[in-house]
Design a protein around this motif. Structure first.
Motif, PDB file in Angstrom:
ATOM      1  N   GLN A   6     -35.054  12.945  -5.278  1.00 33.82           N
ATOM      2  CA  GLN A   6     -33.488  12.356  -6.372  1.00 33.82           C
ATOM      3  C   GLN A   6     -33.094  10.764  -6.238  1.00 33.82           C
ATOM      4  O   GLN A   6     -32.140  10.840  -5.469  1.00 33.82           O
ATOM      5  CB  GLN A   6     -31.780  13.055  -6.602  1.00 33.82           C
ATOM      6  N   HIS A   7     -33.491  10.008  -7.153  1.00 32.08           N
ATOM      7  CA  HIS A   7     -32.942   8.712  -6.687  1.00 32.08           C
ATOM      8  C   HIS A   7     -31.412   8.647  -7.100  1.00 32.08           C
ATOM      9  O   HIS A   7     -31.474   9.771  -8.257  1.00 32.08           O
ATOM     10  CB  HIS A   7     -34.083   8.002  -7.760  1.00 32.08           C
ATOM     11  N   THR A   8     -30.639   7.589  -6.617  1.00 31.18           N
ATOM     12  CA  THR A   8     -29.408   8.108  -7.043  1.00 31.18           C
ATOM     13  C   THR A   8     -28.961   6.868  -7.961  1.00 31.18           C
ATOM     14  O   THR A   8     -30.043   5.882  -8.031  1.00 31.18           O
ATOM     15  CB  THR A   8     -28.561   8.029  -6.461  1.00 31.18           C
ATOM     16  N   GLN A   9     -27.999   6.385  -8.960  1.00 34.57           N
ATOM     17  CA  GLN A   9     -27.946   4.933  -9.257  1.00 34.57           C
ATOM     18  C   GLN A   9     -27.787   3.592  -8.426  1.00 34.57           C
ATOM     19  O   GLN A   9     -27.305   3.291  -9.035  1.00 34.57           O
ATOM     20  CB  GLN A   9     -25.933   4.999  -9.874  1.00 34.57           C
ATOM     21  N   THR A  10     -26.999   4.014  -7.369  1.00 38.25           N
ATOM     22  CA  THR A  10     -27.557   3.245  -6.465  1.00 38.25           C
ATOM     23  C   THR A  10     -28.701   2.830  -5.800  1.00 38.25           C
ATOM     24  O   THR A  10     -29.478   4.004  -4.415  1.00 38.25           O
ATOM     25  CB  THR A  10     -26.612   3.101  -5.207  1.00 38.25           C
ATOM     26  N   PRO A  11     -29.605   1.827  -5.522  1.00 37.64           N
ATOM     27  CA  PRO A  11     -31.360   1.739  -5.725  1.00 37.64           C
ATOM     28  C   PRO A  11     -31.021   1.973  -4.473  1.00 37.64           C
ATOM     29  O   PRO A  11     -32.376   1.980  -4.018  1.00 37.64           O
ATOM     30  CB  PRO A  11     -31.293   0.620  -6.149  1.00 37.64           C
ATOM     31  N   ASN A  12     -30.746   1.748  -3.157  1.00 36.15           N
ATOM     32  CA  ASN A  12     -31.056   1.888  -2.050  1.00 36.15           C
ATOM     33  C   ASN A  12     -31.058   2.966  -1.618  1.00 36.15           C
ATOM     34  O   ASN A  12     -30.583   3.006   0.037  1.00 36.15           O
ATOM     35  CB  ASN A  12     -29.783   0.922  -0.601  1.00 36.15           C
ATOM     36  N   ILE A  13     -30.177   4.146  -2.254  1.00 40.48           N
ATOM     37  CA  ILE A  13     -29.622   5.551  -1.269  1.00 40.48           C
ATOM     38  C   ILE A  13     -30.298   6.356  -2.702  1.00 40.48           C
ATOM     39  O   ILE A  13     -30.707   6.802  -3.642  1.00 40.48           O
ATOM     40  CB  ILE A  13     -28.411   5.844  -1.836  1.00 40.48           C
ATOM     41  N   VAL A  14     -31.500   7.504  -1.161  1.00 46.23           N
ATOM     42  CA  VAL A  14     -32.089   8.596  -2.378  1.00 46.23           C
ATOM     43  C   VAL A  14     -31.382   9.716  -1.616  1.00 46.23           C
ATOM     44  O   VAL A  14     -30.741   9.600  -0.508  1.00 46.23           O
ATOM     45  CB  VAL A  14     -33.634   8.379  -2.235  1.00 46.23           C
ATOM     46  N   PHE A  49     -35.995   1.098   8.854  1.00 45.72           N
ATOM     47  CA  PHE A  49     -35.081   0.130   7.616  1.00 45.72           C
ATOM     48  C   PHE A  49     -33.745   1.140   6.965  1.00 45.72           C
ATOM     49  O   PHE A  49     -33.204   0.927   6.279  1.00 45.72           O
ATOM     50  CB  PHE A  49     -36.172   0.010   6.382  1.00 45.72           C
ATOM     51  N   ILE A  50     -33.277   2.310   7.973  1.00 47.82           N
ATOM     52  CA  ILE A  50     -32.058   2.674   7.543  1.00 47.82           C
ATOM     53  C   ILE A  50     -31.552   2.833   7.653  1.00 47.82           C
ATOM     54  O   ILE A  50     -30.850   2.140   9.389  1.00 47.82           O
ATOM     55  CB  ILE A  50     -32.262   4.493   7.859  1.00 47.82           C
ATOM     56  N   GLN A  51     -29.818   2.544   7.387  1.00 52.57           N
ATOM     57  CA  GLN A  51     -28.826   1.867   7.135  1.00 52.57           C
ATOM     58  C   GLN A  51     -27.726   3.244   7.771  1.00 52.57           C
ATOM     59  O   GLN A  51     -26.726   3.347   8.868  1.00 52.57           O
ATOM     60  CB  GLN A  51     -28.326   1.324   6.801  1.00 52.57           C
ATOM     61  N   LYS A  52     -27.185   4.311   6.786  1.00 55.95           N
ATOM     62  CA  LYS A  52     -27.055   5.324   6.667  1.00 55.95           C
ATOM     63  C   LYS A  52     -27.425   6.111   6.128  1.00 55.95           C
ATOM     64  O   LYS A  52     -28.446   6.332   5.351  1.00 55.95           O
ATOM     65  CB  LYS A  52     -25.884   4.935   5.933  1.00 55.95           C
ATOM     66  N   VAL A  53     -26.946   7.645   6.498  1.00 57.50           N
ATOM     67  CA  VAL A  53     -26.993   8.735   6.307  1.00 57.50           C
ATOM     68  C   VAL A  53     -26.345  10.078   6.263  1.00 57.50           C
ATOM     69  O   VAL A  53     -24.870   9.306   6.719  1.00 57.50           O
ATOM     70  CB  VAL A  53     -27.918   9.706   7.197  1.00 57.50           C
ATOM     71  N   TYR A  54     -25.997  10.772   4.867  1.00 58.07           N
ATOM     72  CA  TYR A  54     -24.596  11.274   4.663  1.00 58.07           C
ATOM     73  C   TYR A  54     -25.204  12.574   4.037  1.00 58.07           C
ATOM     74  O   TYR A  54     -26.233  12.984   4.254  1.00 58.07           O
ATOM     75  CB  TYR A  54     -24.417  11.244   3.295  1.00 58.07           C
ATOM     76  N   ILE A  55     -24.508  13.631   4.867  1.00 56.17           N
ATOM     77  CA  ILE A  55     -24.985  14.953   4.751  1.00 56.17           C
ATOM     78  C   ILE A  55     -24.208  15.476   4.315  1.00 56.17           C
ATOM     79  O   ILE A  55     -22.549  15.268   4.634  1.00 56.17           O
ATOM     80  CB  ILE A  55     -25.085  15.658   6.639  1.00 56.17           C
ATOM     81  N   THR A  67     -35.544  -3.675   2.827  1.00 52.00           N
ATOM     82  CA  THR A  67     -36.443  -4.671   3.929  1.00 52.00           C
ATOM     83  C   THR A  67     -38.100  -3.773   3.099  1.00 52.00           C
ATOM     84  O   THR A  67     -39.547  -3.928   3.490  1.00 52.00           O
ATOM     85  CB  THR A  67     -37.254  -4.368   5.146  1.00 52.00           C
ATOM     86  N   VAL A  68     -37.855  -2.751   2.936  1.00 54.21           N
ATOM     87  CA  VAL A  68     -39.208  -1.519   2.409  1.00 54.21           C
ATOM     88  C   VAL A  68     -38.614  -0.061   0.903  1.00 54.21           C
ATOM     89  O   VAL A  68     -37.387  -0.269   0.489  1.00 54.21           O
ATOM     90  CB  VAL A  68     -39.480  -0.332   3.104  1.00 54.21           C
ATOM     91  N   GLU A  69     -39.436  -0.279   0.283  1.00 50.96           N
ATOM     92  CA  GLU A  69     -40.115   0.226  -0.866  1.00 50.96           C
ATOM     93  C   GLU A  69     -39.826   1.445  -1.036  1.00 50.96           C
ATOM     94  O   GLU A  69     -40.725   2.105   0.017  1.00 50.96           O
ATOM     95  CB  GLU A  69     -40.661   0.101  -2.244  1.00 50.96           C
ATOM     96  N   TRP A  70     -38.712   2.503  -1.315  1.00 53.34           N
ATOM     97  CA  TRP A  70     -38.819   4.383  -1.205  1.00 53.34           C
ATOM     98  C   TRP A  70     -40.223   4.479  -1.502  1.00 53.34           C
ATOM     99  O   TRP A  70     -40.884   5.731  -0.367  1.00 53.34           O
ATOM    100  CB  TRP A  70     -37.705   4.662  -2.325  1.00 53.34           C
ATOM    101  N   ASP A  71     -41.031   4.067  -2.414  1.00 54.62           N
ATOM    102  CA  ASP A  71     -42.356   4.584  -2.919  1.00 54.62           C
ATOM    103  C   ASP A  71     -43.186   4.845  -0.582  1.00 54.62           C
ATOM    104  O   ASP A  71     -43.338   5.931  -1.266  1.00 54.62           O
ATOM    105  CB  ASP A  71     -43.287   4.220  -3.905  1.00 54.62           C
ATOM    106  N   LEU A  72     -42.877   4.328  -0.534  1.00 52.08           N
ATOM    107  CA  LEU A  72     -44.186   3.748   0.550  1.00 52.08           C
ATOM    108  C   LEU A  72     -43.052   4.782   1.819  1.00 52.08           C
ATOM    109  O   LEU A  72     -43.811   5.837   2.603  1.00 52.08           O
ATOM    110  CB  LEU A  72     -43.652   2.782   1.488  1.00 52.08           C
TER     111      LEU A  72
END
Length: 140
Positions: A6-14, A49-55, A67-72
């Motif tokens: 699921q994409h979120t309102q924040t483009p850098n967070i999925v 390319f990953i800065q944070k992880v939320y669980i 530096t990278v697009e989610w599609d990749l």
């Protein structure tokens, strides 16, 4: 395991939503601090390319840099997350985490809101302490 992306309102967070509950609490891991109690978060943070992880609850949210697009990368991350969740490698067994508590201001200057990373009362319960004396005799 079927992981929903699921994409979120924040483009850098999925968000990667799992078909089962992972935790009742919420956890946040940063590249700088690591993930001592979560093998999955540790593996995710190894990606450059990953800065944070939320669980939290039934999902794992990942924040990336520009530096990278989610599609990749989202399918590869989904596969890794699914494998780790199936193998119960999200958290190390029974590690006790400390409570985190902070205060927030409210529109009313005489009231403060306190926020915790763990459930302090059962749903629907509330404690109101109006004086210092009440605080000494109030137990939950």
């Amino acid at each position: 395991m079927d992981i929903q992306i699921q994409h979120t309102q924040t483009p850098n967070i999925v968000k990667f939503v799992c078909p089962k509950t992972l935790t009742k609490d919420s956890f946040e891991y940063h590249k700088q601090t690591g993930a001592a109690n979560s093998p999955l978060a540790g593996k995710l943070l190894q990606f450059p390319f990953i800065q944070k992880v939320y669980i939290s609850g039934d999902f794992i949210a990942v924040e990336k840099n520009e530096t990278v697009e989610w599609d990749l990368v989202k399918d590869e991350l989904s596969l890794l997350i699914g494998t780790e969740v199936e193998n119960d490698k999200v958290f190390l067994a029974q590690e006790k985490l400390p409570y985190s508590l902070y205060a927030e201001i409210t529109p009313n200057p005489n009231v403060m809101k306190f926020v915790s990373n763990k459930l302090l009362l059962e749903k629907g319960q509330m404690v109101e302490i109006k004086s210092e004396m009440e605080s000494k005799i109030t137990t939950v």
